[in-house]
Every structure is written in structure tokens, then in C-alpha cells.
Design a protein around this motif. Sequence first.
Motif, short mmCIF file in Angstrom:
data_model
loop_
_atom_site.label_atom_id
_atom_site.label_comp_id
_atom_site.label_asym_id
_atom_site.label_seq_id
_atom_site.Cartn_x
_atom_site.Cartn_y
_atom_site.Cartn_z
N UNK A 186 0.82 16.58 -2.43
CA UNK A 186 -0.31 15.65 -2.32
C UNK A 186 -0.21 14.78 -1.07
N UNK A 187 0.99 14.21 -0.83
CA UNK A 187 1.12 13.35 0.36
C UNK A 187 1.05 14.19 1.63
N UNK A 188 1.53 15.43 1.60
CA UNK A 188 1.40 16.31 2.76
C UNK A 188 -0.06 16.61 3.04
N UNK A 211 0.82 -1.20 0.00
CA UNK A 211 0.00 0.00 0.00
C UNK A 211 0.86 1.25 0.00
N UNK A 212 1.85 1.30 0.90
CA UNK A 212 2.71 2.47 0.96
C UNK A 212 3.58 2.58 -0.29
N UNK A 213 3.94 1.42 -0.86
CA UNK A 213 4.75 1.47 -2.08
C UNK A 213 3.94 2.03 -3.24
N UNK A 214 2.66 1.65 -3.32
CA UNK A 214 1.84 2.17 -4.41
C UNK A 214 1.62 3.67 -4.29
N UNK A 215 1.55 4.16 -3.03
CA UNK A 215 1.27 5.58 -2.84
C UNK A 215 2.38 6.47 -3.32
N UNK A 225 5.92 17.80 6.93
CA UNK A 225 6.78 17.85 5.75
C UNK A 225 8.16 17.26 6.01
N UNK A 226 8.74 17.56 7.19
CA UNK A 226 10.05 16.98 7.53
C UNK A 226 9.96 15.46 7.63
N UNK A 227 8.88 14.96 8.20
CA UNK A 227 8.71 13.51 8.30
C UNK A 227 8.60 12.88 6.92
N UNK A 228 7.89 13.55 6.00
CA UNK A 228 7.73 12.99 4.66
C UNK A 228 9.04 13.01 3.88
N UNK A 229 9.98 13.86 4.26
CA UNK A 229 11.29 13.82 3.62
C UNK A 229 12.09 12.58 4.00
N UNK A 230 11.66 11.92 5.09
CA UNK A 230 12.43 10.79 5.61
C UNK A 230 11.74 9.45 5.42
N UNK A 231 10.42 9.42 5.25
CA UNK A 231 9.69 8.15 5.28
C UNK A 231 8.40 8.28 4.48
N UNK A 232 7.74 7.15 4.16
CA UNK A 232 6.47 7.17 3.43
C UNK A 232 5.37 7.83 4.25
N UNK A 233 4.26 8.12 3.58
CA UNK A 233 3.22 8.90 4.23
C UNK A 233 2.53 8.13 5.34
N UNK A 234 2.33 6.78 5.22
CA UNK A 234 1.70 6.02 6.29
C UNK A 234 2.54 6.07 7.56
N UNK A 235 3.86 5.86 7.40
CA UNK A 235 4.73 5.90 8.57
C UNK A 235 4.84 7.32 9.10
N UNK A 236 4.89 8.31 8.23
CA UNK A 236 4.91 9.69 8.70
C UNK A 236 3.64 10.03 9.47
N UNK A 237 2.50 9.52 9.03
CA UNK A 237 1.24 9.73 9.75
C UNK A 237 1.31 9.14 11.15
N UNK A 238 1.82 7.90 11.26
CA UNK A 238 1.92 7.26 12.57
C UNK A 238 2.87 8.03 13.49
N UNK A 239 4.01 8.46 12.96
CA UNK A 239 4.96 9.21 13.78
C UNK A 239 4.34 10.54 14.23
N UNK A 240 3.61 11.21 13.34
CA UNK A 240 2.98 12.49 13.70
C UNK A 240 1.92 12.29 14.78
N UNK A 241 1.17 11.21 14.72
CA UNK A 241 0.18 10.92 15.76
C UNK A 241 0.86 10.74 17.11
N UNK A 242 1.97 10.00 17.13
CA UNK A 242 2.69 9.79 18.39
C UNK A 242 3.27 11.10 18.91
N UNK A 267 1.50 0.66 14.67
CA UNK A 267 0.34 1.25 15.33
C UNK A 267 -0.94 0.77 14.65
N UNK A 268 -1.99 0.49 15.41
CA UNK A 268 -3.26 0.05 14.78
C UNK A 268 -3.85 1.12 13.85
N UNK A 269 -3.56 2.39 14.15
CA UNK A 269 -4.15 3.46 13.34
C UNK A 269 -3.60 3.48 11.93
N UNK A 270 -2.46 2.81 11.71
CA UNK A 270 -1.88 2.76 10.38
C UNK A 270 -2.80 2.05 9.41
#
Length: 768
Positions: free
Chosen positions: A208-210, A84-88, A235-252, A165-168
Motif C-alpha cells: 500500500x505505501x509503495x 501524519x507520517x506516524x498515522x500512515x 521499495x528499498x527506501x520504504x524499508x529504511x524510512x516512512x513513506x513521506x520521507x521516502x517520497x522526498x528522497x525519491x524525488x531528489x 522539502x516543500x513537496x513533502x
Amino acid sequence: MVATDKVAGKLSSTLSWVKNSVSHTVSQMASQVATPSSLHTTVASSTASLSSPSSASPAQLSPDDVELLAKLEEQNRLLETDSKSLRSVNGSRRNSGSSLVSSSSASSNLSHLEEDSWIMWGRIVNEWEDVRKKKEKQLKELVRKGIPHHFRAIVWQLLCNAQNLPIKEQYSELLKMTSPCEKLIRRDIARTYPEHEFFKEKDSLGQEVLFNVMKAYSLVDREVGYCQGSAFIVGLLLMQMPEEEAFCVFVKLMQDYRLRELFKPSMAELGLCMYQFECMIQEQLPELHVHFQAQSFHTSMYASSWFLTIFLTSFPLPVATRIFDIFMCEGLEIVFRVGMAILQMNQAELMQLDMEGMLQHFQKVIPQQLENGPDKVIQAAYQVKYNSKKMKKLEKEYTTIKTKEMEEQVEIKRLRTENRLLKQRIDTLEKESASLADRLIQGQVTRAQEAEENYLVKRELATVKQHNEETSVLLEQAQNTIRQLQQQQPFAKGNPRYSEEFILQLERELVQARLQEAESQCALKEMQDKILDMEKRNASLPDENNVVRLQEELIGVKLREAEAVTGLKELRQQVRDLEEHWQRHLARTAGRWKDTPRKNAASELQDELMSVRLREAEAQAELREIRQRMLELETQNQIHNNQLRRAELEARNLQERLQVLTNQNKMLHAELQETKRKQAEIECKNKEEVMAVRLREADNIATMAELQQQISELEIQKEEGKVQGQLNNTDSSQYIRDLKDQIADLKHENVSDPVLKRAAGLSRPTQF
């Protein structure tokens, strides 16, 4: 020597293999630009390298190397399943060529890193739980020196516990939903890193991913929704990782790093940070603090963006990224430290500037100072005195101040409401007073009109009575005259015609007098009827004593006046009638006969007598007229005195009523004050109860978190036991069963505890 050369060759080949494996795996994790086929190629190449005769066999590797290989294979497997993250991000990011991390840049940068640093961070990632528990101090020191760029994505996830994270799993569903903050997010997307290649183009993959991550979080946490500044962190998180993982990190980050409180609509946590930072400046840089106060240069004017974006909008991106590494490990403490270090380094320059100059210094000069690297400012930051206990004390002081401000605002609001109610009450009382005054004036006007009507009726009645009396007098005089003429009848025998005519004339006058008397009686009866009607009407009016007294006075005055006027009129009319009759009588009797001197003398005496009577009647008429004028003047004087007396009485009544209304108003005001005081006490008690309940809920949440941490540790121990059992080919089933029993007991305890259930329900992100 030959044996030593062989051992060295084996170690060198093993080290090269580890380096290549780590390079390929980490670059794939960071960039996420590879396709599923490339992942299979990576796994295949790793497997081929394990089986090729040119590299070391598994039997010749150390246990640490074996664990690292297992970890790398597991990461490759997770990346392969995460389609899923690869397709995005497939395709677009591969063609962008401008991302900070890519496979080509990773391969080129690896050649510049020392082999021991890569091996060390690889082991840290592989043995993360042991390092986090046993070597936390050494881990903090390594993070302060900087996380390698290609390890940053996975290390950030490990630092904030954002893995699995389950929210992923809900992320894709959240993207299908509609957020009320979409317009705001779209508006601010173009302002986020406008000069960075990944985000500067409109409708690019970066924008778009932001947008996707910000929209998903606004749906998860509807209380916070979207706040300006949070997009820079995402935006800084998206420079380092895919959007699903960036979303999980931002939630934490929002939940565990106080960012959620910073981005709430009230921004109460930002106010606390400003207060703590200003107290640190006042304590450690008193001269600069005095200068700021003199220039009205508030802390929020330059430091609010530091806390909201963790220096991402104020410092160069490499420097801000290094600070963000430390923030992921230590929290907001690094923001306080770096902020104080910046002020210490620029104190001399800031002391020479005014407010506008200081703003320009913070916006332009300080970022230029940091272009050489963050090492100097980070080293200075850890020379700053930072006392956690004192920060807690300042937090309590700030909470107390805000509580007092809220109470003062509540009191001010209460006083304003009370003032508004009092104004409304005063307006109501003024309206009632005006209404009473209008009614009083209307009553006075009505009474004056009735009094005037009574006066007129009584005056007419007096006139009628006087006319009646005068008529009676005239009738009596006529009768006397008849008797006198009858007595003088012997003298008139010589002239019977004269006697008969004179008698007939007198009889006619008598008839007319009786007719006038009858008319007067009728008029008198009508006046009496009118008086009765007026008395009935007056009986319905209030203040009967005053009305009766006035009626009596008016009746007496009007009767006297009417009698005088009527008598005067009748007397004048009678005089005129007598003169007319006398002139006609003289005209008829003149020259018809010649009387003797004696008779002539008698006639002269009669003429004189008639003249005297006429003069007497005129004198009486004048006297009556004078008396009538005197009566009118006395009546007016009496009326004026009565009016003054009634006005004084009404004024006293109004004063008494005003005093009664004032006392009632004071009593109502006192009751209102007492009621509001009781209400304020009840509100204070309710607030105290709410605060106590929240404190208990916070304790329950902490207990819940500790239990969840224990469960996580036991699960991790379980996984480690499984891996160790597989690698050592030993039977660890008994150990796994023990771990499962412990986890089941803890879960059963967690489920059975109602307090923890309630705390778990409160710990979920909901809108308060």
C-alpha cells in the motif's frame, strides 16, 4: 589514582548515556513504529537521564556532547510533530514483525557495534554541513565501508538534501488525486520484492505505501509518470524510512542523480550509459568485448537492469544496499565501477560460454558469488579505471551519433514523403494521359462515323445525279425516236391505227420519263439539303482542312459511284421496258396484214437495229459495271491512304504532347527539390537555434542552483549561529541581522534577475 578513577567513571557514564540516547532516537527515526505517547516517553526519559544523579550533568559534558544532545532533542521534537507520517504506518508495521528495522532489532544490533563507530556517525550527523564541506574525502571512505543500518535513513536524506522539502507538504494532497498510471502501478506492485516479508502479501501495508509513493510521483512528474524498475528503488527506501520521507528522497534521486533521464519514455540516458559502459569494456576488456560481439551479446541484455535499479534486481539485497549507499554519495559512477569489476572477476568463465550460458551466468552464478558480502566486489570496483573527462567525451560522441541518426531519420522520412508525392504525381499524370487517349480515340471514332455518313450521303447524291442524267438521255432518245417516227409517217398512212397506237405508246413513255425526271429532281434536292446539313455539322468539327479534303474526296468518289450504279440500273430497266414494249408490239401486229417484200425487209432491218441497240445497251451496262468496280477499288485505296496519313499525324501530335508533359514534369520536380532543400535548411537553422536556447537555459539553471546553494549555506550559517548563541548564552543578534541582510540581498538579486526567473521556471518538473 582516586581522581583518575572518578574521571574514568564519569566518562564511562557519559558514554553510556550518549549510546542509549542515540540508540533510542535512531531506532525511532528508522522504524517509525512508535506512537506519539512513546515519543513523549523518549523525550521524558532523555530529560530524566539529564537530571538524574546517576548520569553526568550538563555542566560536566563537553561542548560536542551538548550539541549532540540538542540535535537529538530537535529530532525527537520533529518526530513528535510529524503525526501524519506516524498515522500512515501506525499499527500495521508495529504488528508486521518482518521489517528490516524495528526497535527490538535496533536494540539487539547496537550491542554488536563498536562505541567509537556510533559516536563517530552521531557526530557526523550532528555536524553534517562541516563534515560535508571539510571532510568530504573521509566521508566518502566511511560510506564505502558501509553506513550503519540505523543511521541509513537519516544519512541518505542528508546525502541527497531531501530534508524539509516543500513537496513533502503536498504528499497527502497528492494521495487524494487520481493518476492515469494507477493500473500499471497496481499490476507491478506484486512483482516488487515478491519474496520479502514486507511486500509479499497482497494488499499488505508494504504494497500500500509503495503504491502511494509511486502514485504521488506519477502525479508530480507527468512526463515520466511510472516506469518499471523504479518501484524497486522506492521499495528499498520504504524499508529504511516512512513513506513521506521516502517520497522526498525519491524525488531528489530522480532530479539530481540522472534517474529521471533514465526513466523517461525515450530512455535516452540509458542508451548513453550503455554506450559508455560498452566503450569501457572495449578499452579495458578487449577480449571479452570481442567475445560478446561474436555471440551477439549486447550490453543492454545484462546491464540495463544494473543502471535502472542500481543492482537491486540482480544482486542480493544486502549487497545492493551497500552499493546504494555509495550511489547516494557518488552517483552513477559506482554502477560503472561495480559492473566493470563483475566482468573482470568473471571474464574467464564468460569467455567459455555462449549467449544463453552467459545469460544464465549473470542471473544465477554472479548473485551466488556475492552472497558472502560486498566488500570484495567494492574493493575491486575502486581498482577499475574511471576517467570522468573521458566519460564526458563519450557523452559528446554519443550525442553526435544520435543527432546524426535523427537527421538521417528525418532525411529518410523526407525522402519517403517525396517519393510518395512523386508516385501520386505519376498516378495523376497517368490518369491524365489515359483521359487524353480516351478523348483522342473518341474523337477519331466520331470523325470516322461522320466520314461514313458523308460518304453514304454523297453516294446517294451521285446515284440521284446519274439517274437524272440517264433519264435525260432516255428522254432525248425518246424525242429522237418520235422525230424518226414522224419522218416515217408516210409509210404508216396505210395503217393509221398502227401509227396512232405507236405514237400514244411513245407519248406514255415520254410522260413516264418526265415523271421519273421530276422524281429524280426531288430526290436530288433532298440529297442537296442533306449535304448542306452534313456540311454544317462538319464545320463544327476540328481540323477543318482534313475534313474538307476528305469531303471533297468522298463527294467525288461517291458521285462517280452513284452515277455508275444509277445509270446501270436505269439502263437495265429501260432495256427491259423496251423488250416488253417490243414483244407487245409484235404480238399486236403479227398476222394482221401481209406486207410487201420491201416492207418486210424494212421491218427486218428495224428488228435488227433494235436488237443491235439492245446488245449495245447491254454492253454499255457491263462496261459501266466494270468501271464502277474500278472506282470502288480506287476509293478504298484512297481511303486507306488517308487513314494512314491521319494516323501518322495523330501519332506525331501525341509524341509532341508527351514531350511537353515530360518537360513540365521535370520542371515541377526541380522546383519541388529546391523547395524541399530550402525547407531542410530552415529546419536545420531552427534546430541550431533551439539547441542554443537550451544551452543558455541550462547555464541559467546552473546559475540559479548556485545562488540557491549560497542561500541555503547562509541560512544554515544563520541556524548554526542561533544555536551557538543559545548554548554559549551570548548575544548574537548582530550576526543574525547580518545573515538576514545577506539572504535578503541574494533573494532580491534572484527575484530581480529575469534570466534567473526564467531558469527557475524551467527547472521545475514540467512536461516538455
